[in-house]
Design an enzyme around this catalytic site. Structure first.
Site, PDB file in Angstrom:
ATOM      1  N   ARG A 124      15.197  28.172  50.643  1.00  0.00           N
ATOM      2  CA  ARG A 124      16.261  27.672  51.526  1.00  0.00           C
ATOM      3  C   ARG A 124      16.847  26.390  50.933  1.00  0.00           C
ATOM      4  NH1 ARG A 124      12.295  29.073  55.864  1.00  0.00           N
ATOM      5  NH2 ARG A 124      12.920  31.174  56.455  1.00  0.00           N
TER       6      ARG A 124
ATOM      7  N   PHE B 278      21.229  39.162  57.107  1.00  0.00           N
ATOM      8  CA  PHE B 278      19.835  39.335  57.533  1.00  0.00           C
ATOM      9  C   PHE B 278      19.286  37.931  57.854  1.00  0.00           C
ATOM     10  CE2 PHE B 278      20.912  42.434  54.237  1.00  0.00           C
ATOM     11  CZ  PHE B 278      20.699  43.640  54.878  1.00  0.00           C
TER      12      PHE B 278
ATOM     13  N   SER C 116      20.858  42.071  62.916  1.00  0.00           N
ATOM     14  CA  SER C 116      20.931  43.237  63.813  1.00  0.00           C
ATOM     15  C   SER C 116      20.255  42.978  65.160  1.00  0.00           C
ATOM     16  CB  SER C 116      20.309  44.455  63.126  1.00  0.00           C
ATOM     17  OG  SER C 116      18.970  44.178  62.782  1.00  0.00           O
TER      18      SER C 116
ATOM     19  N   ALA D  64      24.112  44.934  58.773  1.00  0.00           N
ATOM     20  CA  ALA D  64      24.695  44.200  57.643  1.00  0.00           C
ATOM     21  C   ALA D  64      25.479  45.126  56.709  1.00  0.00           C
ATOM     22  CB  ALA D  64      23.604  43.472  56.871  1.00  0.00           C
TER      23      ALA D  64
ATOM     24  N   CYS E  54      11.772  41.523  49.404  1.00  0.00           N
ATOM     25  CA  CYS E  54      10.391  41.205  49.796  1.00  0.00           C
ATOM     26  C   CYS E  54       9.517  42.452  49.756  1.00  0.00           C
ATOM     27  CB  CYS E  54      10.363  40.534  51.170  1.00  0.00           C
ATOM     28  SG  CYS E  54      11.042  41.547  52.472  1.00  0.00           S
TER      29      CYS E  54
HETATM   30  N1  SAH Z   1      16.559  35.170  56.085  1.00  0.00           N
HETATM   31  C1  SAH Z   1      15.622  35.075  57.177  1.00  0.00           C
HETATM   32  C2  SAH Z   1      14.593  36.143  57.166  1.00  0.00           C
HETATM   33  C3  SAH Z   1      15.171  37.546  57.129  1.00  0.00           C
HETATM   34  S1  SAH Z   1      14.067  38.787  57.631  1.00  0.00           S
HETATM   35  C4  SAH Z   1      14.984  33.698  57.166  1.00  0.00           C
HETATM   36  O1  SAH Z   1      15.201  32.934  56.218  1.00  0.00           O
HETATM   37  O2  SAH Z   1      14.249  33.377  58.108  1.00  0.00           O
HETATM   38  C5  SAH Z   1      15.119  40.155  57.750  1.00  0.00           C
HETATM   39  C6  SAH Z   1      15.997  40.167  58.985  1.00  0.00           C
HETATM   40  O3  SAH Z   1      16.896  41.260  58.858  1.00  0.00           O
HETATM   41  C7  SAH Z   1      15.265  40.393  60.307  1.00  0.00           C
HETATM   42  O4  SAH Z   1      15.581  39.354  61.182  1.00  0.00           O
HETATM   43  C8  SAH Z   1      15.809  41.735  60.823  1.00  0.00           C
HETATM   44  O5  SAH Z   1      15.976  41.761  62.241  1.00  0.00           O
HETATM   45  C9  SAH Z   1      17.133  41.823  60.143  1.00  0.00           C
HETATM   46  N2  SAH Z   1      17.650  43.174  59.886  1.00  0.00           N
HETATM   47  C10 SAH Z   1      16.948  44.293  59.603  1.00  0.00           C
HETATM   48  N3  SAH Z   1      17.790  45.320  59.329  1.00  0.00           N
HETATM   49  C11 SAH Z   1      19.050  44.831  59.439  1.00  0.00           C
HETATM   50  C12 SAH Z   1      20.346  45.382  59.265  1.00  0.00           C
HETATM   51  N4  SAH Z   1      20.506  46.653  58.887  1.00  0.00           N
HETATM   52  N5  SAH Z   1      21.408  44.584  59.444  1.00  0.00           N
HETATM   53  C13 SAH Z   1      21.272  43.299  59.815  1.00  0.00           C
HETATM   54  N6  SAH Z   1      20.055  42.717  59.990  1.00  0.00           N
HETATM   55  C14 SAH Z   1      18.970  43.467  59.805  1.00  0.00           C
END
Ligand code: SAH
Length: 397
Positions: free
Chosen positions: A213, A229, A252, A281, A341
């Protein structure tokens, strides 16, 4: 005290454990001498009967033994767990500071404590007993943690799929002190975040992205950010606090966006600095592309596309697609920060997937930094499975 059962390996199947890989698969076992049940400590010997290690056994799991000790004379008792836990805590000395009050304290196999995960959230601990072996030593583990750390409460998150494979129940419960409030505030890199320890993902917060970050935010001055995401906004809030002018968060789950909204307020960032988009997304990025929108910094931090090696092809295509969409939205001279990940997708594969996207995008794309999981999620040379988070910071022309 009864003698531990002895597990004899098939010929040649001691190769990886000789390098201290802690897992023994059921297929590597030639015979079991003595009585043993899920969670019991066993001694493991090679096909000649020579000592290999001590660990705990679970006949229900494909990973039949997780080795805890390579010393034949060690006794795995309360003092043993306490010593290992103390070592693990002391490895985090440099992570906890006035700016960061929370982190992963024990990262299972990588901290020489297979099957045990412990996260510190300010003054609360969230513990995951992933295996029957750690479940067996629950009391010893909790006693050690509470003796060594002044915490208000220890809460177990048992709702993890791995426990099902181990034949363990899924009920989360309070193990010590009081339950963490459903919403509590942690500090990371000098910023505040509200976390939901009981209902949130993972144990509530993605500690593994802490350093990334900051690395991404270093490039964020004066930029318009697209944070895909986003979860509860860790990347966006760090970027905005480092001079980004605006961030669009795409997520989402609506409830995570509600928390992101709180997090903006907590850090005194104006409402107008962020747009919270509750959408898939993939679809939303296509929409942005069709509208010819551009951003100075695009962040892609999707969930695991490959839960196992069997989903690899689909996962690689997923990474390629999302990265192609992301690259098309980067302003010339801007940046893409892209992550995977999925443990099953190694560096080479992830790089290939992003490389295909770069080729198809017709943009000039340079990798300027490789990123990985934060140091409270260490990677063991002898346990490559511990490496899962990979990222590229790319400059895009
Ligand atoms: N970047 C975040 C962690 C991301 S974890 C941080 O720094 O804390 C991945 C995230 O993607 C989750 O919150 C999940 O709800 C979301 N997600 C999963 N599939 C998705 C999709 N198709 N479109 C948008 N978000 C999605």
């Amino acid at each position: 005290m009864t003698e531990s059962a002895v597990i004899k390996l098939k010929k040649g199947r001691d190769r990886t454990v000789r390098f201290h890989h802690p897992w023994i698969f059921s297929g590597a076992i030639a015979s079991i001498e003595g009585k043993t049940q899920a969670g019991d400590i066993v001694r493991v010997v090679d096909s000649n009967g020579d000592f290999v290690g001590q660990g705990y056994y679970n006949p229900l799991s494909q990973i039949a033994v997780r080795l805890l000790e390579f010393d034949e004379t060690a006794k795995i008792d309360a003092a043993w767990w306490d010593a290992r836990i103390a070592e693990s805590i002391s490895r985090r000395r440099n992570i906890i500071s006035p700016k960061t009050d929370s982190c992963r304290l024990i990262f299972g196999e990588s901290d020489f404590l297979p099957g045990l995960v412990v996260d510190l959230y300010c003054s609360f601990l969230i513990v995951q007993f992933v295996t029957a072996g750690t479940e067996r030593f629950k009391k010893e583990i909790v006693d050690s943690l509470t003796a060594r750390l002044k915490v208000e409460g220890v809460f177990e998150r048992a709702d993890i799929p791995a426990r099902k494979k181990e034949g363990l129940p899924q009920q989360s419960q309070l193990l010590f002190g009081k339950s963490p409030p459903s919403r509590m505030i942690i500090r990371e890199n000098g910023l505040s975040y509200e976390v939901d320890l009981i209902g949130g993902q993972k144990t509530g917060w993605y500690f593994d992205q802490r350093d990334n970050r900051l690395a991404v935010a270093d490039l964020a001055a004066d930029s318009r950010v697209l944070d895909c995401f986003s979860y509860t906004g860790g990347f966006s809030i760090t970027a905005l606090s480092h001079g980004a002018v605006h961030s669009t968060l795409v997520e989402s789950s609506g409830s995570f966006l509600d928390q992101a909204h709180c997090n903006l307020r907590l850090n005194h960032l104006p409402e107008s600095s962020a747009e919270l988009i509750n959408a898939d997304a993939f679809n939303y990025l296509r929409k942005l592309r069709d509208e010819n929108r551009l951003f100075d910094l695009v962040i892609l931090d999707p969930p695991k596309f490959a839960p196992s090696k069997s989903n690899l092809e689909k996962a690689i295509n997923g990474y390629k697609d999302i990265n192609l969409l992301g690259l098309k939205l980067v302003n010339p001279g801007g940046y893409l920060a892209t992550f995977s990940c999925s443990g099953a997708v190694d560096w080479r594969l992830f790089r290939t997937a992003v490389g295909w996207a770069a080729a198809d995008s017709n943009r000039k794309v340079q990798i300027i930094k490789q990123m990985h999981q934060a140091p409270d999620h260490p990677v063991l040379f002898s346990f490559p499975q511990s490496e899962y988070l990979k990222g590229f910071l790319c400059r895009v022309e």
